[in-house]
Design an enzyme around this catalytic site. Structure first.
Site, PDB file in Angstrom:
ATOM      1  N   ARG A 262       0.701  -1.039   0.036  1.00  0.00           N
ATOM      2  CA  ARG A 262       0.165   0.254   0.227  1.00  0.00           C
ATOM      3  C   ARG A 262       0.872   1.248  -0.287  1.00  0.00           C
ATOM      4  NH1 ARG A 262      -4.646  -1.472   4.207  1.00  0.00           N
ATOM      5  NH2 ARG A 262      -5.157  -3.961   3.010  1.00  0.00           N
ATOM      6  N   ARG A 277       2.793   0.728  10.422  1.00  0.00           N
ATOM      7  CA  ARG A 277       1.948   1.160   9.919  1.00  0.00           C
ATOM      8  C   ARG A 277       3.149   1.333   7.823  1.00  0.00           C
ATOM      9  NH1 ARG A 277      -3.289   3.936   9.656  1.00  0.00           N
ATOM     10  NH2 ARG A 277      -4.134   4.492  11.787  1.00  0.00           N
ATOM     11  N   GLU A 349      -5.543  -2.187  16.001  1.00  0.00           N
ATOM     12  CA  GLU A 349      -6.188  -3.005  15.254  1.00  0.00           C
ATOM     13  C   GLU A 349      -5.369  -3.893  14.456  1.00  0.00           C
ATOM     14  OE1 GLU A 349      -7.666  -2.902  10.253  1.00  0.00           O
ATOM     15  OE2 GLU A 349      -8.201  -1.084  11.629  1.00  0.00           O
ATOM     16  N   SER A 352     -10.389  -7.007  10.739  1.00  0.00           N
ATOM     17  CA  SER A 352     -11.211  -6.432  10.474  1.00  0.00           C
ATOM     18  C   SER A 352     -11.696  -6.500   9.359  1.00  0.00           C
ATOM     19  CB  SER A 352     -10.905  -4.807   9.232  1.00  0.00           C
ATOM     20  OG  SER A 352     -11.965  -3.853   9.376  1.00  0.00           O
ATOM     21  N   ARG A 390       1.472  -6.327  13.418  1.00  0.00           N
ATOM     22  CA  ARG A 390       1.069  -5.817  14.690  1.00  0.00           C
ATOM     23  C   ARG A 390       0.224  -6.897  15.700  1.00  0.00           C
ATOM     24  NH1 ARG A 390      -3.524  -0.846  13.783  1.00  0.00           N
ATOM     25  NH2 ARG A 390      -1.826   0.195  12.167  1.00  0.00           N
TER      26      ARG A 390
END
Length: 421
Positions: A262, A277, A349, A352, A390
């Site tokens: 990304r 991130r 997080e 999701s 994470r």
């Protein structure tokens, strides 16, 4: 993509629901409605011209059989043909505009989704307790550096910021977690493992809703028209693009380990330390393709599957129902699963999980044939996989010991081979 019939026949309700997702969408819906009305009027006009052309062609044919001159009629017929061609070009242009606008609309929120932004998110349940560590806590980037398993300086030298470099036992920990999760999802949860390509065609990105809206967030290979996948959802969901599946094959459950790429690595200044991130990260992704009436049961099931991973690793987490403004573009309903990280004293997080209903299926023309013989759009669900960076960060911070070592969760010691990092 939304069904145009929702806008045609339920304009006010559609505008109201979309307004709960983001401001400024109601005028866009009005524009779509106006374009669609214009398109249908133009289609009706074209059909009238075609009917006239057919009628005059038959009359010319009869006159020719009777030996009459038809030069003037041929000129008039040619003019009608030119008119039809002109109108068809106008129609094609309208359809292009209409399709582009429809592709820019997010999904409608399910009735159970709370309205508002992140402040309206609801904590559905919490599992476990944050670890009580009675010594000065370190962050995952501090622990990673001291243990020699994470080298962010050298990763920046290789690729710039937003990348990670795991070494030795750090790499081994990632591999053990991937193996553990794939085994759990295939053996215990009934998913079929897939090892997909990491580059996909534009149509695949369109099908899952990543294009055109998120074009600036994607890594593209310009000379081949291919894109690096932002998530394993893209190849897994597109496995059956433009297919009509037998009803007996549903639900389909797929799991895959993939790297994800990304360009956008998060908001400026937010979670920029460590590995929270990244532009490239690893993930084990789950996808289900179901019948419409089964999709919300599948959503709850997939949340449980993601929770099972965290419970097995003895990580404290919470399940959060996202409000309408906080959901992803294609989601009708979405849960975030957040793990407590002791070092940074915050929730991360990890997964999701979204039900996209037929939003993606309409884009990729993914259907199944019902027992009545009717072709029906499938529902797609995705995202209950687990982001590895994470997860690693949470394990390091929550399992740190006063002597600087980190305990390996018991459930993955068999894959890792040691008790501590």
């Amino acid at each position: 993509m939304l069904d145009i019939n929702l806008i045609r026949h339920n304009l006010l309700e559609t505008k109201l629901k979309l307004s709960s997702r983001a401001k400024g969408l109601a005028p866009l819906v009005d524009e779509i409605y106006a374009l669609d009305s214009k398109k249908r009027s133009l289609q009706a006009e074209i059909e009238k011209w075609r009917a006239l052309r057919n009628k005059q062609s038959k009359e010319i044919g009869l006159k020719k059989l009777q030996g009459e001159k038809v030069e003037e009629e041929f000129v008039a017929l040619k003019e009608i043909g030119s008119k039809i061609e002109e109108k068809e070009k106008e129609l094609a242009n309208l359809e292009t505009q209409l399709n582009a606008l429809l592709l820019s609309l997010p999904n409608l929120p399910h009735e159970s989704v709370p309205c508002g932004g992140s402040e309206a998110n609801l904590v559905v349940r919490t599992w476990g307790e944050p670890p009580q560590l009675n010594f000065p806590l370190k962050t995952h980037w501090e622990l990673g550096k001291e243990l020699g398993i994470l080298d962010l300086e050298r990763s920046a030298k290789l690729s710039g910021s937003g990348f990670s470099l795991f070494l030795g036992k750090g790499a081994k920990l990632q591999r053990a977690l991937i193996h553990f999760m794939l085994e759990m999802h295939t053996q215990n949860h009934g998913y079929k493992e897939v090892w997909p390509p990491y580059l996909v065609r534009e149509a695949c990105m369109m099908g899952t809703g990543h294009l055109p809206k998120f074009a600036n967030d994607m890594y593209s290979i310009n000379n081949d028209g291919l894109y690096l996948i932002p998530t394993g959802e893209v190849p897994l969901t597109n496995l059956h693009r433009e297919e009509i599946l037998p009803e007996s094959s549903l639900p389909l459950r797929y799991v895959a380990y993939t790297p994800c790429f990304r360009l956008e690595a998060g908001s400026a200044g937010k979670d920029t330390r460590g590995i929270l991130r990244l532009h490239q990260f690893d993930k084990v992704e789950l996808v289900q393709i179901t019948k419409p009436e089964d999709s919300y049961g599948a959503l709850e099931e997939m949340v449980k599957h993601a929770e099972n991973v965290l419970q097995a690793l003895n990580l404290c987490y919470r399940v959060v129902l996202l409000a309408s403004e906080d959901m992803g573009f294609g989601a009708a309903k979405c849960y975030d699963i957040e793990v407590w990280a002791a070092g940074i004293q915050n929730w991360l997080e990890i997964s999701s999980v979204s039900n996209l209903e037929n939003f993606q299926a309409r884009r990729m023309n993914l259907r199944y044939k019902s027992s009545s013989g009717k072709n029906i759009l499938c529902h797609t669900l995705n995202g209950s996989g687990t982001a590895l960076p994470r997860l690693v960060a949470a394990i390091l911070e929550n399992n740190q010991k006063e002597d600087g070592r980190v305990l390996i969760p018991e459930k993955i010691r068999a894959y890792f081979g040691e008790e501590c990092l």
